[in-house]
Every structure is written in C-alpha cells, then in structure tokens.
Design a protein around this motif. Structure first.
Motif, PDB file in Angstrom:
ATOM      1  N   ASP A 264      39.305  -8.361  60.125  1.00 31.63           N
ATOM      2  CA  ASP A 264      40.123  -8.005  58.970  1.00 31.63           C
ATOM      3  C   ASP A 264      40.668  -9.264  58.307  1.00 31.63           C
ATOM      4  O   ASP A 264      41.272 -10.103  58.963  1.00 31.63           O
ATOM      5  CB  ASP A 264      41.277  -7.108  59.428  1.00 31.63           C
ATOM      6  CG  ASP A 264      41.930  -6.379  58.267  1.00 31.63           C
ATOM      7  OD1 ASP A 264      42.323  -7.058  57.294  1.00 31.63           O
ATOM      8  OD2 ASP A 264      42.062  -5.150  58.334  1.00 31.63           O
ATOM      9  N   ILE A 265      40.472  -9.373  57.009  1.00 32.67           N
ATOM     10  CA  ILE A 265      40.893 -10.581  56.287  1.00 32.67           C
ATOM     11  C   ILE A 265      42.399 -10.770  56.340  1.00 32.67           C
ATOM     12  O   ILE A 265      42.896 -11.905  56.255  1.00 32.67           O
ATOM     13  CB  ILE A 265      40.419 -10.531  54.813  1.00 32.67           C
ATOM     14  CG1 ILE A 265      40.621 -11.892  54.133  1.00 32.67           C
ATOM     15  CG2 ILE A 265      41.100  -9.409  54.052  1.00 32.67           C
ATOM     16  CD1 ILE A 265      40.033 -11.980  52.754  1.00 32.67           C
ATOM     17  N   SER A 266      43.159  -9.692  56.538  1.00 36.64           N
ATOM     18  CA  SER A 266      44.611  -9.819  56.577  1.00 36.64           C
ATOM     19  C   SER A 266      45.074 -10.676  57.745  1.00 36.64           C
ATOM     20  O   SER A 266      46.151 -11.276  57.694  1.00 36.64           O
ATOM     21  CB  SER A 266      45.261  -8.436  56.668  1.00 36.64           C
ATOM     22  OG  SER A 266      44.881  -7.775  57.862  1.00 36.64           O
ATOM     23  N   THR A 297      36.355  -7.924  56.561  1.00 38.51           N
ATOM     24  CA  THR A 297      36.594  -6.534  56.174  1.00 38.51           C
ATOM     25  C   THR A 297      38.062  -6.334  55.808  1.00 38.51           C
ATOM     26  O   THR A 297      38.867  -7.252  55.857  1.00 38.51           O
ATOM     27  CB  THR A 297      36.224  -5.592  57.332  1.00 38.51           C
ATOM     28  OG1 THR A 297      36.999  -5.947  58.486  1.00 38.51           O
ATOM     29  CG2 THR A 297      34.747  -5.691  57.678  1.00 38.51           C
ATOM     30  N   GLY A 298      38.387  -5.092  55.443  1.00 40.81           N
ATOM     31  CA  GLY A 298      39.772  -4.743  55.167  1.00 40.81           C
ATOM     32  C   GLY A 298      40.173  -4.975  53.729  1.00 40.81           C
ATOM     33  O   GLY A 298      39.367  -5.351  52.872  1.00 40.81           O
ATOM     34  N   ARG A 319      32.893  -7.712  53.015  1.00 37.73           N
ATOM     35  CA  ARG A 319      32.936  -6.256  53.122  1.00 37.73           C
ATOM     36  C   ARG A 319      34.353  -5.753  52.858  1.00 37.73           C
ATOM     37  O   ARG A 319      34.831  -4.816  53.489  1.00 37.73           O
ATOM     38  CB  ARG A 319      32.456  -5.820  54.507  1.00 37.73           C
ATOM     39  CG  ARG A 319      31.028  -6.275  54.797  1.00 37.73           C
ATOM     40  CD  ARG A 319      30.631  -6.043  56.234  1.00 37.73           C
ATOM     41  NE  ARG A 319      29.274  -6.544  56.490  1.00 37.73           N
ATOM     42  CZ  ARG A 319      28.690  -6.543  57.683  1.00 37.73           C
ATOM     43  NH1 ARG A 319      29.339  -6.066  58.735  1.00 37.73           N
ATOM     44  NH2 ARG A 319      27.463  -7.010  57.845  1.00 37.73           N
ATOM     45  N   LEU A 320      35.002  -6.390  51.906  1.00 36.46           N
ATOM     46  CA  LEU A 320      36.382  -6.040  51.590  1.00 36.46           C
ATOM     47  C   LEU A 320      36.435  -4.742  50.794  1.00 36.46           C
ATOM     48  O   LEU A 320      35.503  -4.404  50.061  1.00 36.46           O
ATOM     49  CB  LEU A 320      37.037  -7.167  50.795  1.00 36.46           C
ATOM     50  CG  LEU A 320      36.977  -8.562  51.432  1.00 36.46           C
ATOM     51  CD1 LEU A 320      37.647  -9.580  50.529  1.00 36.46           C
ATOM     52  CD2 LEU A 320      37.624  -8.549  52.806  1.00 36.46           C
ATOM     53  N   GLU A 321      37.547  -4.030  50.924  1.00 37.57           N
ATOM     54  CA  GLU A 321      37.728  -2.783  50.187  1.00 37.57           C
ATOM     55  C   GLU A 321      39.209  -2.584  49.893  1.00 37.57           C
ATOM     56  O   GLU A 321      40.057  -3.307  50.405  1.00 37.57           O
ATOM     57  CB  GLU A 321      37.178  -1.604  51.002  1.00 37.57           C
ATOM     58  CG  GLU A 321      37.795  -1.467  52.383  1.00 37.57           C
ATOM     59  CD  GLU A 321      37.113  -0.403  53.221  1.00 37.57           C
ATOM     60  OE1 GLU A 321      36.149   0.197  52.729  1.00 37.57           O
ATOM     61  OE2 GLU A 321      37.552  -0.176  54.367  1.00 37.57           O
ATOM     62  N   GLY A 322      39.484  -1.598  49.032  1.00 36.51           N
ATOM     63  CA  GLY A 322      40.872  -1.317  48.709  1.00 36.51           C
ATOM     64  C   GLY A 322      41.219  -1.713  47.283  1.00 36.51           C
ATOM     65  O   GLY A 322      40.354  -2.050  46.472  1.00 36.51           O
TER      66      GLY A 322
END
Length: 557
Positions: A264-266, A297-298, A319-322
C-alpha cells in the motif's frame, strides 16, 4: 571417511545401523587427541576458544551477572549465547544481549579475545558498553568466516574510515545501529564488501558519502545527519527491498522507478515507516519523487500534499485506486511535473478549483476526470505537456483550451467523447526548425467537420476514429511556409471522401501514412513518389481504383 588404518572398516562392521561419526567408539578415540570429542562421544569446546571466552568472563564488568551461565571450567558450547559446530566444535555463533535498561551494567573493555574464534560466523553484541574497545574494527577484520555482525547500541564512538585490507569479505549483514556518537561518514570499506546485502547504520549520527553497494536488499540510514541530496549510490541498489531514510534532512530526488515494489502506497507516507516522514509537518525538502512502474496499491494519501517543495512527482503504471481531491495538492506550490497515468484513480475537484501550482507537465491518462472538461487547466499558464486521454470526458473542447494548446508540445485528448469541430492547430510564432517534436493525439472521439490545418512544425498527428468529413485538399495543399515536418499522420476511420490530392511534395518527412477506412476515391497521385522516407502506407477499405503507380518504387524504405 577413509583413515588409512582400517578404522572405517571397523566402524562399518561394528556400528552398521548408526552414523559412524556420532556413536562409533573407534571414531571417537581417533579424534581424542584433537580435543574435539571424549571417549564417550560427548563434545567439548575447542581448548583455545574455551580459554578465550573464559578470559572474557573473568575480565568483563558484569555486576548484574548477565553471564551467569558462563561457568569457568564448564564446556563453553553449553553456555548461553554460544553455539558450536556439531562436528568441529568450533564456536560459530556468539550472542551477548542485555536489556536496554540494564545496558550500563555490562561492559567489555577490549575484544582481543575474539581473535581466537577464527571460525566465528555470527557475532551479535547488543546494548553492551564497548566504549573502551577502540580496537573493535581491527579485531573484527581478523575473522575471515564472519557472515553476520551486529554491534547495536554499544557506545561505539569511532569507526575507521579506511582499512588497508578487509579480511571479512564474507560479511553479508552489518548492523551498527544506535551507536549515537560514531559521527563520521559511511566508512569506505563498507562499499567494498562484495557480499553485503543488509546494512543498518540508523541512529549513528553519520553523514553520507559516495560509494557503491549494488547487492543491498536492506538499508537503514534513518535518524542520522544526512543533510545533503539523496546519495547517488543509492540508485544503484537495484535489489533493494527495504529502505529507511526517515528523520534526516535529505533533499533532492528519490528515484525508485522501474522496480517491483509492492504494498500500500500509504505506508510510504506513514511516519512509522521511517521512509517519508510527511506526518511531522510541511518541512520536507524533497523535490523529486519517482515511484512509477512498480506494483504499489491502495489510495493516494492526502499527506502527499505536505511535500511543499516537490517539483517532480511520478507514480504512473502502478495499481493505485480511489479518489484524488484538492487536499492532495494543498501545499504543492512548486509542482511542475505530475505523471500518474495507468492507475484506477478519480479526480474530484470543484468546478472553480485553482491549483496552487503552475505545472508544465500534466499526465493523467486513464484517470476518471469527466464528464465535464477540467476547467482548472485554464489556470496553467506554463503548460507544455498534457495527457488526459481515456478520461471519460464528454462534450466540446472549450475555445480557450484550443488557444492554450498553441503552446503545448505534447497534447493527448484521445479516447474520450469529445464532439464539435477542431480549429487550426497552431504553434507559437517563436518556434523554429530546431525545436523538439510537437505531437497531437485526438483519436477515438466524435470530432466532426473538415480536417484542421496544422502548423508546419507538428511532427505527429493522430485524428483517427472520429467523424471528420470532406476531402484532403485543404489539409494537404495549404502549405505556405515551405515543407511540413510531419512524420506520422493517422487519418484512418473517418468519413473523408473525394480524391487524394496531388500535393505530397509538401510532406517529404512522412514515415507513416494511414488513410484506411474512409471513402476516398480515384487513383494514387504521382507526387507520392517524393515520400522517400515512407515506411508504412495503409490505404485499405476505401474506394480507390486504377493502377498502382510504379513511381512508388522510389519509396524504397
């Protein structure tokens, strides 16, 4: 094992069902002289190594009796923290740990005794006072089999920057963390350890220096005095799996593109991650962050907006989303290059949003930007590269944007649902033949009307899969300022009709020409023979007739 005196045969016959080196009396007696085994097969520590550890036991300052199991006269292989090889009985591992609140109660004043442990592979001494052991590095350098070295929180206050030679080239893991007073640069000899894969120099007050450790998988330089740009040698660590740079004063670039980073990128922006300490405020001086072409991701965390000095931010092909909102850009006043294509992200900002930055590059291919045209682009007076393709945008392109596009070198509006006519595509009056390429992609929309005229400096033009109509004459034959620089022209999949005009002499640089899937009629004009650079010609699914001109034989490419 052949001994030359028949022992092997004796063991085979007397102990046929057992491993002869474990329980065979003949084998035990054979090695009794070496001090490795007793006559009943029980192992003891090597004599010289036993003496060395007993010397340490006698000299160590240990008022809390942390080494209670180290009983002088008792086999050292049975001592806590001592591991011996089952066959040779050499000490191969030595671990001396102290609870952090008791560290001041165990002190070792010198490490000379270590030189007797020549087969030592793992040495871990943690939270022990070694402040008086000034010779520690020279002693360590005499351990040729050492693989793992940990001297964490040991009050080391000096580290030799250079060694005439390093004898411990087998070292794979080096941990000198929490020695707060080392206060020097990363020692040069570290960069010459050929097998090093793990390096922890966190909390050491060191400074950065040039070097080359290309095999590293784990690196922690957090909590130091790194106040320069991120060291260039870091970018050569292509196998890096874990990186800690937190709580320094680094500036400049962080180029981690084209790797296989996952997760997760966060976590990168989490203060606990020891990576990007954004949560501590807006004091970050990072100017260049490149995380593109990985597997992150994330959702993009809002804390990215605290990187107030950021100029380059590349996160494409992850693969980021949101949802990305105005908060993600709140303090990015220096942002110039933002590339985030090929993610599953949605941009949700108010219709009258004014970004705090003046960017030159906005690359958001594949984002959900629509359905309305992004009006905030009107505020970008320095924009030169725009890609909002496949953005779910509907309707007409505003007139102000076509005026703005005259300064855009790379424009991609393809794969949306734009309608209406396209006006003249011009370039600034100051451009000349030495300028770089100008490329325009408007394909796969619902544009209609006649083909737009273009500047002679445009090098690539894609108007395919739209509803452009009428003929090619006005487009091809309107040259007023000499020949065009166009190299790629794609007009396929439109409603173009009439004959192909005979004015190809104005387009000598064409290498790719696509006119397929239109309603063109007639024969091919003779002037197409001037297209000597042509590599690809696609005319299928039209209504052309006549002979294929032999003059096209001049297009030898």
């Amino acid at each position: 094992m052949a001994t030359g005196d028949g022992t092997e045969a004796i063991c085979s016959s007397t102990c046929p069902a057992l491993k002869f080196y474990e329980l065979c009396p003949a084998y035990s007696l054979l090695f009794l002289g070496a001090g490795a085994l007793t006559d009943d097969g029980a192992g003891i520590c090597r004599e010289n190594e036993q003496r060395a550890l007993e010397t340490l036991k006698k000299e160590v300052y240990d008022p809390s009796n942390r080494l209670a199991s180290w009983v002088v006269g008792k086999d050292c292989c049975e001592w806590e923290g001592v591991v011996c090889n089952n066959l040779t009985r050499h000490v191969i591992e030595l671990r001396i740990y102290v609870d952090w609140f008791e560290s001041r109660y165990l002190r070792i004043n010198n490490l000379e005794w270590l030189t007797s442990l020549s087969s030592l592979e793992n040495l871990e001494i943690e939270s022990v006072d070694l402040s008086k052991a000034n010779e520690w590095l020279q002693v360590i350098n005499m351990l040729p089999s050492l693989v793992d070295l940990r001297l964490s929180n040991c009050s080391l206050h000096h580290i030799t920057p250079l060694l005439d030679y390093h004898n411990f080239s087998s070292l794979k893991s080096l941990n000198l963390s929490e020695n707060y007073n080392l206060g020097s640069s990363v020692p040069q000899w570290v960069f010459y350890l050929p097998n090093l894969v793990s390096l922890d120099l966190s909390y050491c007050a060191i400074q950065s220096k040039s070097g080359n450790i290309t095999k590293l998988k784990y690196l922690d330089l957090s909590e130091n005095n790194l106040n320069s740009t991120i060291p260039n040698w870091l970018y050569g660590c292509k196998d890096l799996e874990s990186l800690g740079l937190g709580r320094n004063r680094l500036e400049g670039t962080l180029f981690l593109s084209g790797n296989l980073f996952e997760g997760d990128i966060s976590e990168l922006f989490n203060v606990r991650s020891n990576f990007l300490s954004v949560g501590f405020g807006n004091t970050s001086s990072l100017t260049d962050l490149r995380l593109d072409d990985n597997k992150l991701t994330g959702a993009l965390p809002e804390s990215v907006g605290h990187l107030s000095m950021l100029e380059y931010f590349f996160i494409s092909n992850n693969r980021l989303e949101g949802v990305v909102t105005e908060s993600h850009f709140s303090k990015l006043t220096h942002l110039q290059y933002f590339a985030a294509s090929r993610n599953n992200l949605t941009l949700k900002v108010s219709r009258n949003w004014i970004p705090p930055f003046q960017a030159t590059d906005i690359v958001l291919r594949g984002w959900n930007i629509g359905p309305l045209f992004p009006m905030w682009l009107r505020t970008q007076k320095r924009i030169m590269n725009v890609n909002i393709s496949d953005g779910g945008i509907h309707g007409e392109v505003p007139t102000w944007f076509w005026n703005l596009s005259s300064q855009i070198r790379f424009l991609n509006l393809s794969h949306n649902q734009f309608v209406g006519e396209v006006p003249i595509i011009s370039t600034p009056s100051w451009t000349d033949e030495h300028e770089g390429p100008w490329t325009i992609y408007l394909g796969s929309n619902n544009f209609s009307g006649p083909l737009p005229l273009i500047s002679t400096i445009v090098s690539e033009l894609d108007l395919s899969n739209n509803s452009f109509s009428k003929g090619l004459s006005n487009f091809l034959c309107a040259a007023k300022n000499g020949s065009y620089r166009l190299e790629i022209l794609n007009l396929g999949g439109n409603d173009l009709s009439e004959e192909i005009p005979d004015c190809w002499m104005n387009w000598p640089k064409l290498t790719v020409l696509i006119l397929r899937d239109n309603n063109l009629i007639g024969s091919l004009p003779r002037s197409m023979e001037v297209l000597s650079n042509l590599r690809s010609l696609d005319l299928r699914r039209n209504r052309l007739n006549g002979l294929f001109p032999s003059s096209l034989g001049n297009c030898t490419k």
